[in-house]
Write an enzyme that holds these catalytic residues in place. Sequence first.
Site, PDB file in Angstrom:
ATOM      1  N   HIS A 293      36.592  36.113  50.775  1.00 18.98           N
ATOM      2  CA  HIS A 293      37.926  36.371  51.298  1.00 18.98           C
ATOM      3  C   HIS A 293      38.954  36.247  50.175  1.00 18.98           C
ATOM      4  CE1 HIS A 293      36.003  34.687  55.179  1.00 18.98           C
ATOM      5  NE2 HIS A 293      35.959  36.004  55.199  1.00 18.98           N
ATOM      6  N   ASP A 466      37.496  30.595  48.789  1.00 17.13           N
ATOM      7  CA  ASP A 466      36.455  29.570  48.644  1.00 17.13           C
ATOM      8  C   ASP A 466      35.248  29.858  49.537  1.00 17.13           C
ATOM      9  OD1 ASP A 466      37.500  27.720  46.705  1.00 17.13           O
ATOM     10  OD2 ASP A 466      38.972  27.098  48.204  1.00 17.13           O
ATOM     11  N   HIS A 467      34.976  31.135  49.781  1.00 18.64           N
ATOM     12  CA  HIS A 467      33.881  31.499  50.682  1.00 18.64           C
ATOM     13  C   HIS A 467      32.948  32.545  50.059  1.00 18.64           C
ATOM     14  CE1 HIS A 467      37.142  30.592  53.939  1.00 18.64           C
ATOM     15  NE2 HIS A 467      36.544  29.477  53.556  1.00 18.64           N
ATOM     16  N   PRO A 468      32.391  32.307  48.878  1.00 16.08           N
ATOM     17  CA  PRO A 468      31.498  33.312  48.282  1.00 16.08           C
ATOM     18  C   PRO A 468      30.199  33.456  49.070  1.00 16.08           C
ATOM     19  CG  PRO A 468      31.408  31.278  47.024  1.00 16.08           C
ATOM     20  CD  PRO A 468      32.510  31.104  48.035  1.00 16.08           C
TER      21      PRO A 468
END
Length: 530
Positions: A293, A466-468
């Site tokens: 994101h 922070d959502h890889p």
Amino acid sequence: MPDSVYDYVVVGAGSAGCVLANRLSESGKCSVLLLEAGPAPRTPLLRVPAAGSLLYKSRYDWAFQTERQEHLGGRRLYVGRGRGLGGSTLINSMICMRGSRQDYDHWASLGNPGWSYAEVLPYFKKLEDNQRGASEFHGAGGPLRVEDLRWVSTLSCAFLESAAAAGHRRNEDFNGAEQDGVGLHQVAQRDGRRQTAADAYLLPARGRPNLAVRTGTRVTRLLTGASALGAAYLQDGRQHTVRARREVLLCAGALQSPQILLLSGIGPAGHLRQMGIPVVRDLPGVGQNLHDHVAMGVACSCARPVGLGQVLAPWALPRHLLHYLLAHRGPLASNVLEAGGFARSEPGLPAPDLQFAFLPVWAMDHGLTRVKGDGFVLLTLLLRPESRGSVTLRSADPLDPPRIQPNYLASARDRAALLRGIRLVREVISAEPLAALRGQECYPGHAVEDDDGLLAWTRAFAEHGDHPVGTARMGRDAMAVVDERLRVHGVPGLRVVDASVMPTIVGGNTNIPTVMIAERAADLIKAENP
């Protein structure tokens, strides 16, 4: 010769690894070794919800950086990833979010049977001990405590009222029947204290004689032959090996699971040869499909001293600290990202493509840059980006950090959707009562109105969510790395179990979906290894 032999070797003690360590050892009939590169958590700050950002770039954070981002002004972005027992749940915002039902139905439609919303909902319920009790959408009695916030700032309440005035409905449960709307988050806390994956899953299992946990162990490669045999790791400067009788389970996350696969000779043959690594299995999808994101928003000063920064000012902090220590309540029980919501950037979309995240404090760069004064930030996150990047090796040295190239906002469609999100944010902060509490719009600023100006500001200040995910995605096509049972194609005895297997990112925070993936993986593993 290997220094030990276990039925299962689990690499990485983050959200997924802690789940597998618990579930695979609970029968007592097989042995499990959990390897974690980071330390066992010790600092009391880890228990205080509002202190999470103080641990960024500490010993509990890998503190990676991306490569320069062409579409974000050539910037390198800080990428915080938790390091230690509990992984990123040591430093995250504790938000309990699943995404929309369309996300999982889409996974199933891509050729991944067993991953539709109806099929994963029982696992979401299984993992929960929800303060609100069991219901159609929620579970009670599970390992992970899910609570309502014990403290909510004046600004967060004003955000909810202003969003309603701007046409967004109130939603009391983002994990219920509908995702659209605004509301307060539920969080992974127990009695007002941060609850990590290690607290929920590992701590109850630590006394089992068939479970071993080793911290400070840096896995350098997987051992392979006709199948996965085990792992090699460094501990206290010495090289060790461990053998797995049944399976090796890679749970190092979307940035480091592909790195370990590549170091082990599993990945695109051309890249491996370029690094001087013998090819064990040519899997071109390893490290590809990286996406996340992207967040951008509006920051305003406060016209009155009601922001969290003012509440936690030095002169007030001792009083709030005492309150927290005695009752685990007050501002220090805040997760900072107290309120948020979901919206659609244009009508006709099957699910929300934008997420709101409200911060009742003025901070930039994930809170690493503190801004003087009192204020707030309302972010919008692009939930379903088209842009794709990669994780590759910097060298054959396992201690080198991976090369992280997310390629943020490469897609014109992504840029357009994010700009529409910024305009929705401005509508919210212009509505009462938030409009009466704000001072100046500090960035982008009222003078920035047209798309070119907003895009220039976005290139200069946008951050990731922070959502890889996605770097070892499941599927059956040529670029898939694992099948629907999370088994690595062409390497028997090896699975990847973490956010890297997501074929597409979910519409929301990714921690709880990762726990769900591990819960389901544990059942798949036990079914194949009775």
